[in-house]
Motif scaffolding. Structure first.
Motif, short mmCIF file in Angstrom:
data_model
loop_
_atom_site.label_atom_id
_atom_site.label_comp_id
_atom_site.label_asym_id
_atom_site.label_seq_id
_atom_site.Cartn_x
_atom_site.Cartn_y
_atom_site.Cartn_z
N MET A 117 0.83 -1.21 0.00
CA MET A 117 0.00 0.00 0.00
C MET A 117 0.86 1.25 0.00
SD MET A 117 -3.11 -0.57 -0.44
CE MET A 117 -3.69 1.09 -0.11
N GLU A 118 2.08 1.15 0.55
CA GLU A 118 2.98 2.31 0.55
C GLU A 118 3.33 2.70 -0.88
OE1 GLU A 118 7.40 3.60 2.23
OE2 GLU A 118 6.57 1.62 2.68
N SER A 119 3.61 1.70 -1.73
CA SER A 119 3.94 2.00 -3.12
C SER A 119 2.71 2.53 -3.86
CB SER A 119 4.49 0.77 -3.83
OG SER A 119 3.53 -0.25 -3.91
N THR A 120 1.52 2.01 -3.50
CA THR A 120 0.29 2.49 -4.13
C THR A 120 0.05 3.95 -3.77
OG1 THR A 120 -0.68 0.29 -4.06
CG2 THR A 120 -2.20 2.13 -4.33
N ALA A 121 0.24 4.29 -2.48
CA ALA A 121 0.05 5.67 -2.03
C ALA A 121 1.05 6.60 -2.72
CB ALA A 121 0.20 5.75 -0.51
N LYS A 122 2.29 6.11 -2.85
CA LYS A 122 3.31 6.92 -3.51
C LYS A 122 2.96 7.16 -4.97
CE LYS A 122 8.32 7.19 -4.16
NZ LYS A 122 9.61 6.50 -3.98
N TRP A 123 2.43 6.10 -5.63
CA TRP A 123 2.02 6.26 -7.03
C TRP A 123 0.89 7.28 -7.15
CZ3 TRP A 123 -2.73 5.01 -9.41
CH2 TRP A 123 -2.72 5.14 -10.80
N LEU A 124 -0.07 7.25 -6.22
CA LEU A 124 -1.17 8.21 -6.25
C LEU A 124 -0.66 9.64 -6.16
CD1 LEU A 124 -3.81 6.49 -3.94
CD2 LEU A 124 -4.11 7.03 -6.35
N GLU A 125 0.32 9.84 -5.29
CA GLU A 125 0.87 11.19 -5.11
C GLU A 125 1.70 11.64 -6.29
OE1 GLU A 125 1.29 11.15 -0.22
OE2 GLU A 125 3.05 11.02 -1.49
N GLU A 126 2.56 10.74 -6.78
CA GLU A 126 3.55 11.15 -7.78
C GLU A 126 3.02 11.14 -9.20
OE1 GLU A 126 7.01 8.81 -7.24
OE2 GLU A 126 7.56 9.74 -5.33
N GLN A 127 2.10 10.24 -9.50
CA GLN A 127 1.63 10.10 -10.88
C GLN A 127 0.38 10.92 -11.19
OE1 GLN A 127 3.46 8.53 -13.14
NE2 GLN A 127 4.94 8.08 -11.55
N GLY A 128 -0.31 11.47 -10.17
CA GLY A 128 -1.37 12.42 -10.45
C GLY A 128 -2.81 12.04 -10.20
N PRO A 129 -3.20 10.74 -10.05
CA PRO A 129 -4.61 10.42 -9.87
C PRO A 129 -5.24 11.08 -8.66
CG PRO A 129 -3.40 8.46 -10.45
CD PRO A 129 -2.39 9.52 -10.20
N LEU A 130 -4.48 11.22 -7.55
CA LEU A 130 -5.03 11.84 -6.35
C LEU A 130 -5.39 13.30 -6.61
CD1 LEU A 130 -5.74 11.55 -3.38
CD2 LEU A 130 -3.40 12.16 -2.81
N ALA A 131 -4.50 14.02 -7.30
CA ALA A 131 -4.78 15.42 -7.63
C ALA A 131 -5.98 15.53 -8.57
CB ALA A 131 -3.54 16.05 -8.28
N ALA A 132 -6.09 14.58 -9.52
CA ALA A 132 -7.22 14.60 -10.45
C ALA A 132 -8.54 14.38 -9.70
CB ALA A 132 -7.03 13.52 -11.52
N TYR A 133 -8.54 13.46 -8.74
CA TYR A 133 -9.76 13.20 -7.97
C TYR A 133 -10.13 14.43 -7.14
CZ TYR A 133 -13.15 10.99 -4.89
OH TYR A 133 -14.29 10.69 -4.20
N GLN A 134 -9.13 15.06 -6.52
CA GLN A 134 -9.40 16.26 -5.73
C GLN A 134 -9.93 17.40 -6.61
OE1 GLN A 134 -5.71 16.95 -3.67
NE2 GLN A 134 -6.21 15.51 -2.03
N ALA A 135 -9.46 17.45 -7.86
CA ALA A 135 -9.97 18.45 -8.79
C ALA A 135 -11.45 18.21 -9.08
CB ALA A 135 -9.17 18.41 -10.09
#
Length: 348
Positions: free
Chosen positions: A271-289
């Protein structure tokens, strides 16, 4: 003066099977617009694919009748690898990030083949090919039971010799040859145009290929030194019949890099790598948008996805469960299992 400055590492062949749609590989992994790729009929030996997408020399093999099928092969020749490295560098990325993304994001990935090489372009190389051939012929080498063969290639008045250690059909073969002769022959130019150019190449398949890809992705070390470490583990030459001392030229070529075995395991699906991917690759920012637009009534023609109930993929569920066990929250596991997709996967 021979210097490690003039020895460079290269990825020279990639063949990867991924059980995802080819469109996803083209757009997410390669960073391309699929509309910029051509689509043509074409076969891949030993597989049933009948067409491929191409961007320059980069090929993604798939099925013409149903391009949505979650199965494709990404293949890059040596020239294609050079093309893709330029693309990576243009977006400030690297081979390490490329393989890290593969192992972090795509399940059921298989590295079918991975060739890596060290190119020695010193005016005075660390060794001559004929030195190594002499040692092979006189049994002054060790390579875990691998036999050697010698291949000759004539070009104009020059004969180039290649030392192969290991069988072409095996999972690992080491190839040592004069790259300048090969390049001149393929281009029809003069050998002197390429200067001094010795190549030591590892052709890896199946498990060794997957292990090498993980090393490149997760070791905090240069590609050159990773290759040196594997070579130190897999191939040794000796000064004499006692088979105790390694020649100075081979030791200098491999520097002080310790041996690396191609059987290292990495925890890359946490899950640590998944969380890092969300932060670094952009999906988290897209969802927040999307959340921002929803809260402010500014979706326009977009669909509101913020309140949708989504099921977890099998791989994501497994990472979540491992994480919950690690923090002592096993009470949440039944909820995760209830929300996991009931996947069925047909064999290929």
């Amino acid at each position: 003066m021979t210097s490690s400055e003039f020895v460079t590492g290269k990825i020279d062949w990639i063949k990867i099977r991924l059980q995802v749609e080819p469109e996803m590989i083209i757009e997410e992994l390669l960073g391309l617009d699929i509309n910029d790729c051509s689509f043509a009929d074409g076969n891949l030996i030993y597989y049933n694919y009948n067409s491929y997408y191409a961007y320059g020399l980069i090929h993604v093999y798939t099925y013409k009748e149903a391009t949505y099928i979650a199965d494709c092969v990404l293949q890059m020749s040596g020239e294609a690898c050079t093309q893709f490295l330029i693309m990576l560098e243009n977006r400030s990325s690297s081979w390490s990030e490329f393989f890290k993304l593969i192992f972090t994001k795509y399940e059921h990935t298989e590295i079918l083949r991975l060739d890596v090489a060290l190119d020695d372009k010193n005016k005075k190389p660390y060794f001559l090919i004929k030195q190594l051939i002499y040692k092979a012929k006189n049994s002054l080498y060790w390579s875990n039971g691998r036999e050697y063969t010698i291949h000759e290639s004539k070009y104009k008045l020059t004969t180039g010799k290649t030392l192969n250690v290991g069988a072409r059909t095996s999972n690992m073969m080491i190839r040592i040859y004069d790259k300048a002769i090969e390049q001149a022959k393929s281009s029809g130019t003069d050998i002197s145009d390429y200067g001094s150019w010795n190549r030591v190449e590892l052709e890896l398949k199946k498990e060794p290929a997957n292990d090498m890809a993980r090393l490149i992705a997760h070791e905090d070390e240069s590609l050159e030194n990773i290759i040196r470490g594997v070579l130190r583990e897999e191939l040794r030459f000796y000064t004499d019949e006692t088979k105790i001392n390694v020649p100075k030229f081979w030791d200098r070529f491999l520097l002080k890099v310790p041996p690396i075995k191609l059987n290292r395991k990495y925890k890359v699906t946490t899950m640590e790598s998944t969380a890092k991917w969300l932060e670094e690759q952009g999906p988290l920012a897209a969802y927040q948008a999307m959340e921002f637009l929803t809260k402010n009534g500014a979706l326009g023609d977009l669909n509101d996805i913020t309140g949708k109930y989504l099921e977890y993929s099998r791989g994501l569920a497994e990472r979540m469960i491992a994480h919950l066990v690690g923090i002592g929250r096993e009470d949440l596991i039944p909820d995760v299992q209830a929300r996991t997709k009931k996947e069925t996967r047909e064999g290929n």
